[in-house]
Each structure stands twice: as structure tokens, then as C-alpha cells.
Scaffold this active site. Structure first.
Site, PDB file in Angstrom:
ATOM      1  N   ILE A 335       0.820  -1.219   0.000  1.00 56.84           N
ATOM      2  CA  ILE A 335       0.000   0.000   0.000  1.00 56.84           C
ATOM      3  C   ILE A 335       0.846   1.258   0.000  1.00 56.84           C
ATOM      4  O   ILE A 335       0.303   2.364  -0.073  1.00 56.84           O
ATOM      5  CB  ILE A 335      -0.948   0.015   1.222  1.00 56.84           C
ATOM      6  N   GLY A 336       2.188   1.130   0.091  1.00 56.85           N
ATOM      7  CA  GLY A 336       3.030   2.319   0.102  1.00 56.85           C
ATOM      8  C   GLY A 336       4.496   1.998  -0.063  1.00 56.85           C
ATOM      9  O   GLY A 336       4.958   0.896   0.263  1.00 56.85           O
ATOM     10  N   GLY A 341      10.398   2.838   3.930  1.00 58.36           N
ATOM     11  CA  GLY A 341      10.337   1.446   3.542  1.00 58.36           C
ATOM     12  C   GLY A 341       9.024   1.107   2.857  1.00 58.36           C
ATOM     13  O   GLY A 341       8.162   1.965   2.638  1.00 58.36           O
ATOM     14  N   LYS A 356       5.553  -2.872   7.974  1.00 62.60           N
ATOM     15  CA  LYS A 356       6.508  -2.009   7.265  1.00 62.60           C
ATOM     16  C   LYS A 356       7.875  -2.686   7.240  1.00 62.60           C
ATOM     17  O   LYS A 356       8.414  -3.037   8.297  1.00 62.60           O
ATOM     18  CB  LYS A 356       6.607  -0.643   7.950  1.00 62.60           C
ATOM     19  N   ASP A 446      10.128  14.884  11.680  1.00 58.23           N
ATOM     20  CA  ASP A 446       9.617  14.710  10.316  1.00 58.23           C
ATOM     21  C   ASP A 446       8.085  14.693  10.349  1.00 58.23           C
ATOM     22  O   ASP A 446       7.431  13.834   9.755  1.00 58.23           O
ATOM     23  CB  ASP A 446      10.156  13.417   9.706  1.00 58.23           C
TER      24      ASP A 446
END
Length: 679
Positions: A335-336, A341, A356, A446
Site C-alpha cells: 500500500i506504500g 520502507g 513495514k 519529520d
């Protein structure tokens, strides 16, 4: 003889039933009325003519009493109407002249059959229906009105053929010529007579001695005489006599009743079997439920015990677990793909999780170190790790990240202003938690919308920790700088140091993005310019709904202060930022209407009160099929050429109430007073 009938008195309103009268054009052509006395102001009369007798008695071999009242038309009659007036109504209905009608009382016998009782005199016909219950008993016992039925053994049919007035002192033998004429018998044919005794629950008959008088045979008004010719061999049919035919009728009825009982018994057995089946299934379901509940209680107890032993439980997963959860890291599960990562949607023990695969071992170790020590409702829940593949397992958050929700990726629904305010408060709360320990304060470093995930209830959770420490390593440069730069502390470029005020800067940019829905680059300059020109309302994201302007302005000001170019100009997160944001999160979603204010402080009309077509305050707001609210007169008039799918309008009564209250507040203004009076 039939059982004696009873003359029932008619009370006022609700007591016993009244007696039943009988109407006739002439003595041998009756009408019948059956009356039902109810609780209202009308009674019901059933009127039967002679042709009704002929068409319904013995038809197709079926047996009735004198009349099947369920097939007769009824008349509603006021209790104050006189019998004479009702006879006029019969003239209007059937065309029978008034002078040709004669009224008879009928009595209900003990076996629930209705029989003629007595005629009504001319004087009595002037009484209202309500008073006919007090009539005296008929004293004339010299005459009797009897009903005649003919039995045809060949057809096995008993049918009504007429009625006859006889003298009770006369003999049945005297009416034989009349019976032969009615049935079409020859003079030489012998006739035998029977009296029909009882209809319900069974039918009896008794032979009549034709040489005795009617009074000696106890035959009175209303009795039924059945007659047939005497048969001679060999022409004897299956049911040669009235008695055998009536017995056949009773047997058939008994057979039908037995058959119905048998069918009902079979249905009872079937239903009982079904009930037993359902009962067994219910017991199995209850047993399974109790077992699952027991297992759940044990699991909850084990979790509570583990929580008592350790506040941070991190599960260890094997590579095989990760491969099974992601179907061997299938592309369809991914999905990403970011600098942190690859992320996958997985299933572990029938539970959806986010997996992840860290892009580096250092990033993996850094995030494990942070998340194993820090737990908060607005920080993503860390479930476990797989050291073999540097994988981290998190809770599954179905609504994706905040960036996708702001720009409505894949046509997702925009976040409401209330949800956005809550998310701002939740991010602020999570940062306060991370910064709470001054000696070991954790800086995210971040903080961006793509690193904030949204759960099923639109609560936000911060993720992707650890990148900040990698920024500070010598010889490294933040990856994907273009996307990070608008959220990065400007002083980091010169000091190469991240502090808690660096997160405050990122928070300020996120606040402005949620407020406006605009891209982050130079966003603070645009908001500052809008505040200076009193045009902030033009910058606010309209897809969030009617954002209360006062709250929007507070968020814009606090967001700008957080994005100060130097750390000295940025507010303290606890004492200056949280003190503004926290009260906003406690306000209900529909606390106020959006009063758009100018810089001078003068309030203008709420935007929601203005019709998009007429641009005036609405008097009768209506929700149209496009989902928007319009003035009723404007949407129905040809003021716009934009056709709606339909004109099914729904009154917006809540909005009308708010408009009414708003106009009341404007009472010092004569124009608003006039608008209020019009609504």
C-alpha cells in the site's frame, strides 16, 4: 318442534341484541332485516327479498338455513329513524311501493337460527328503531307463517320453494294440492311431509302426520316444512328421503371437520418438529456463544495480566509469519513505498495489521527503540517486530494518511471542519507527550501529513519515528527534500539541530493546511496576507463545511505564530499553543453558525443563511436534490437555467429556526425587523 325462541329486550346503548324484524311486500314475499346494535349512532339492517331465498337455499346441493346473511347487503340506519321512514328507503332502493310492504319481527332461536315471530302493526311502524324493543308479545295465535322446501331424491337437492300462511287449526293434508302445484307433481303421486327441526350443529327432521292439525303437531310461525313424493322400487336413489339426505349433509360436514382436524394435527406435528430443530440449533448456538465468551474472558484476563507485568508488550514474529501475513509480500498487498520502507496490509491471527519493511537496519533499530518506550493514544500502536526481515508490525488504520485525506485521494470524502479541529488537537497532545520530559524529550523531526494516520473513527496517530536522528549523522542529507522542505524548521539549515520547536514549526504548517486545504509551500505568507486584508474567509477550505469563523481565525493566528522563521518567535507548545487549541476541541460540531466577521469587527450575515440563487436571506429554506439549501420561491422560479434532477424539496426547519433567531438579534435594525416579520 323447534326450541322456543326468546323475545330479547333492546336496552339503551350497549347491552343485549335487539329483536330482528321482517319486511315483506305482501304476505308471501318477505324482506328480512337483521340488526346489529353497536356503540355508535347507526345500526345495520340486512334486507332479503323472496328471490334471495330461491337463489341461495339448496343451490348446487349445498344446504343453508333460510338465508345466508353473509351474502346480503346491509343498510346503516340511525336509531331515531322510524320504521315507516325506513320502508320509504326500501321503496327508493328496490322500487317496492310502500303500501305493498309488510313488516315482520324475526326472533333468534336457541340454536342460532332466525325464524318469523310476528308482524308489525301500522301504529307500531311509526315508532323509531330505538323504541321497537318494548313491543308487546303478539296475541294472535290463529295463523302461522311456514316455509316450504322441496326435496328431489334424484338430484339429492333440497331447495326453497316458497312460504305459506296457514290456520293452526287446519290439517297439513289441506295444503297438499298447493305443494303438488309448487313441485309439479301429478295428482296420483303421494306426498310425505317432514318438519325440519334443527340446523346447527346437525340437521334433524321429523315426519308430519298430515291428519293431525298444525297446532297438534306443534308447528308454529317460522317453522320449515320439507316435502317429497314417495318413491317406489326400483327407482330408489342413494338418498331416498329428506332424512337420509340431511344425515348425508351432517356426515359430509363431520367428514370435512375431521379432515380439517387431521390437516391441523399434521401441521402441528410439522411445527413441533421445526420447533424442536430450532431448539437444538439454539442450544448449539448458546453453547458456542458460551464457549467463545469463555475464551474471550480468558484472553482478556491474560492481556490484563501481561499489562500488569509490563507496560510495553512487543511481540516477536518470524519471517514465515510475515510471509503468511502478506502472501509472500505480494504486490497486491503493498500500500506504500517511501523512504521509510515498503508498507503492506497484512492479516495475523485474523486481525488486520500494517507491516513495514524498514529501508535500513539503522532506521529499523531506531524506530523499535523509540516505539518500545513511548505509548500514547495519538501515537501509532506498535504490536511487534520481525528482526529477520527488519519488519515492524503496527495496528491497522483504515482511513489512510492525513495527506491523502486533505487532497481527497481516490475521491475520498473531505474531512469536516470539526474532524480537522480534533486532529489538530490530537497532534498537539501527542507532541506535548513526546516533549514532556525536558531531559529526554523526543523530537519527531519529520512531522508531515503523510506521517499522520487516520483510524476508523477519524482519530489521528503519528507514525514513522526515527528519521530525525539519522538527519543529524555526519555526511547525511534528508531524503525527499522537496516534500520535506515546507515542514522543516528553517533554522535547521544553519544550526543542523532539531529541537522541540522544530516540531512546533511543522505543527503550524499542518494547522494552516487543514484550515485552507492548500499546498504547504509559501502557505504561511498567503495566510498572513489574507488576515491583513480581512479576506481569510476566501482562503478557508469550503469542502470542510461551514467552519466557524472565530475558530478559523484563532487557528490561522496560532498556525502563523508556530511558523515563525526563528525559534525565538515561536510560541511555547503548552502555555501558548495548547491553551488556544484545547478549548476548540471541546466545542460541539454544530455549536454555532459561521458568522463571517470583518477586520473592523462588524458582523455580516452568516453565509449559510444566504440563498445561492437570490443572494438574500432565506425565508423558507428548502433542501434540493443536489444537497444544497435554497429559498423555496427561488428554486421554483425561472431565476436559474440550471435544471435539477427533480424538484423534491425537503424543508430545512433547523436552518429556518436559526435564521429566525438571527433576525431577532438584529431587532435594532429596521430592515431586519421587517425581514423577521415576513418570516
Amino acid at each position: 318442534m323447534p326450541p322456543p325462541y326468546s323475545h330479547i329486550k333492546v336496552p339503551q346503548r350497549c347491552c343485549d341484541l335487539p329483536r330482528d324484524p321482517f319486511f315483506s311486500r305482501r304476505l308471501d314475499s318477505p324482506h328480512q332485516r337483521k340488526i346489529h346494535w353497536g356503540f355508535g349512532f347507526l345500526t345495520t339492517w340486512w334486507v332479503v327479498r323472496e328471490e334471495d331465498f330461491r337463489s341461495r337455499i339448496g343451490e348446487d346441493g349445498h344446504y343453508f338455513d333460510l338465508i345466508d346473511f353473509s351474502a346480503i347487503e346491509g343498510f346503516n340506519v340511525p336509531p331515531t329513524m322510524t320504521i315507516l321512514r325506513f320502508k320509504e328507503k326500501l321503496t327508493e332502493k328496490f322500487g317496492t311501493p310502500l303500501q305493498c310492504q309488510r313488516l315482520w319481527w324475526w326472533a333468534r332461536r336457541q340454536n342460532n337460527t332466525y325464524r318469523v315471530d310476528r308482524p308489525l302493526t301500522t301504529e307500531e311502524e311509526n315508532l323509531p328503531v330505538l323504541n321497537t324493543n318494548s313491543l308487546p308479545t303478539w296475541s294472535n295465535m290463529d295463523d302461522a307463517l311456514v316455509f316450504l322446501k322441496h326435496y328431489d331424491p334424484g338430484k339429492a337437492q333440497l331447495r326453497y320453494v316458497g312460504l305459506l300462511s296457514v290456520k293452526v287449526a287446519s290439517r297439513p293434508s289441506e295444503i297438499l294440492p298447493k305443494l303438488r302445484s309448487l313441485a309439479g307433481f301429478c295428482l296420483s303421486e303421494t306426498i310425505e311431509l317432514y318438519e325440519e327441526i334443527k340446523f346447527e350443529p346437525s340437521v334433524w327432521c321429523e315426519a308430519i302426520d298430515i291428519h293431525n292439525t298444525f297446532s297438534a303437531g306443534e308447528i308454529i310461525t317460522g317453522d320449515i316444512i320439507c316435502f317429497q313424493k314417495i318413491l317406489k322400487p326400483p327407482d330408489i336413489p342413494k338418498y331416498p328421503s329428506v332424512a337420509s339426505f340431511l344425515q348425508h349433509v351432517c356426515d359430509q360436514k363431520t367428514y370435512e371437520e375431521v379432515r380439517k382436524v387431521h390437516i391441523l394435527e399434521e401441521e402441528i406435528v410439522t411445527l413441533k418438529h421445526q420447533a424442536d430443530t430450532y431448539l437444538v440449533q439454539k442450544e448449539k448456538a448458546v453453547t458456542a456463544y458460551d464457549q467463545l465468551k469463555h475464551e474471550r474472558d480468558n484472553a482478556v484476563q491474560q492481556v490484563n495480566e501481561l499489562r500488569d507485568q509490563s507496560t510495553h508488550i512487543i511481540l516477536d514474529f518470524s519471517r514465515k509469519d510475515m510471509e503468511q501475513a502478506t502472501e509472500h509480500f505480494k504486490n497486491a498487498r503493498e500500500i506504500g513505498d517511501t523512504e521509510y520502507g515498503h508498507t503492506y496490509k497484512g492479516m495475523i491471527h485474523n486481525m488486520k495489521v500494517l507491516i513495514k519493511l524498514s529501508s535500513s537496519q539503522k532506521l529499523f533499530q531506531q524506530e523499535v527503540s523509540i516505539l518500545s518506550q513511548w505509548r500514547h493514544p495519538n501515537i501509532i500502536t506498535f504490536i511487534g517486530v520481525c528482526s529477520e526481515v527488519s519488519a515492524l508490525v503496527y495496528e491497522w488504520l483504515p482511513n489512510g494518511n492525513l495527506e491523502d485525506r486533505i487532497i481527497c485521494t481516490n475521491n475520498s470524502a473531505p474531512l469536516s471542519w470539526y474532524n480537522r479541529t480534533q486532529i489538530i488537537g490530537e497532534i498537539c497532545c501527542a507532541l506535548l507527550f513526546l516533549h514532556s520530559n525536558k531531559s529526554t524529550a523526543l523530537v519527531h523531526g519529520d512531522l508531515r501529513p503523510c506521517n499522520i494516520l487516520i483510524d476508523a473513527n477519524y482519530r489521528s496517530k503519528i507514525c514513522n519515528f526515527g528519521m530525525s536522528n539519522l538527519f543529524l549523522q555526519l555526511g547525511t542529507f534528508p531524503p525527499n527534500l522537496t516534500a520535506r522542505l515546507p515542514y522543516m524548521d528553517p533554522e535547521f539549515n544553519t544550526t543542523e539541530e532539531l529541537t522541540t520547536l522544530s516540531d512546533v514549526y511543522s505543527l503550524g504548517v499542518i494547522i494552516l493546511r487543514l484550515l485552507t486545504g492548500m499546498p504547504p509551500l509559501t502557505l504561511s505568507e498567503k495566510v498572513a496576507e489574507a488576515l491583513g486584508s480581512d479576506s481569510l474567509h476566501l482562503l478557508i477550505d469550503k469542502s470542510a463545511g461551514d467552519w466557524p469563523y472565530i475558530e478559523a481565525k484563532q487557528l490561522a493566528l496560532i498556525g502563523l505564530s508556530c511558523t515563525g522563521m526563528t525559534r525565538k518567535k515561536r510560541p511555547d507548545l503548552l502555555n501558548e499553543v495548547w491553551i488556544v487549541i484545547e478549548p476548540l476541541t471541546r466545542k460541539p460540531p454544530a455549536a454555532t453558525w459561521p458568522y463571517l466577521q470583518s477586520a473592523s469587527g462588524d458582523s455580516s450575515v452568516p453565509a449559510a443563511f444566504i440563498c445561492p440563487i437570490s443572494m438574500e436571506i432565506m425565508k423558507d429554506p428548502q433542501v434540493a436534490s443536489d444537497g444544497f439549501t435554497y429559498e423555496a420561491e427561488a428554486i421554483r422560479s425561472p431565476m436559474t437555467n440550471l435544471a435539477l434532477p427533480n424538484l423534491n424539496l425537503v424543508p430545512n426547519r433547523v436552518l429556518r429556526s436559526f435564521i429566525h433567531g438571527y433576525l431577532q438579534q438584529q431587532q435594532p435594525n429596521p430592515a431586519y425587523q421587517q425581514q423577521l416579520s415576513e418570516t
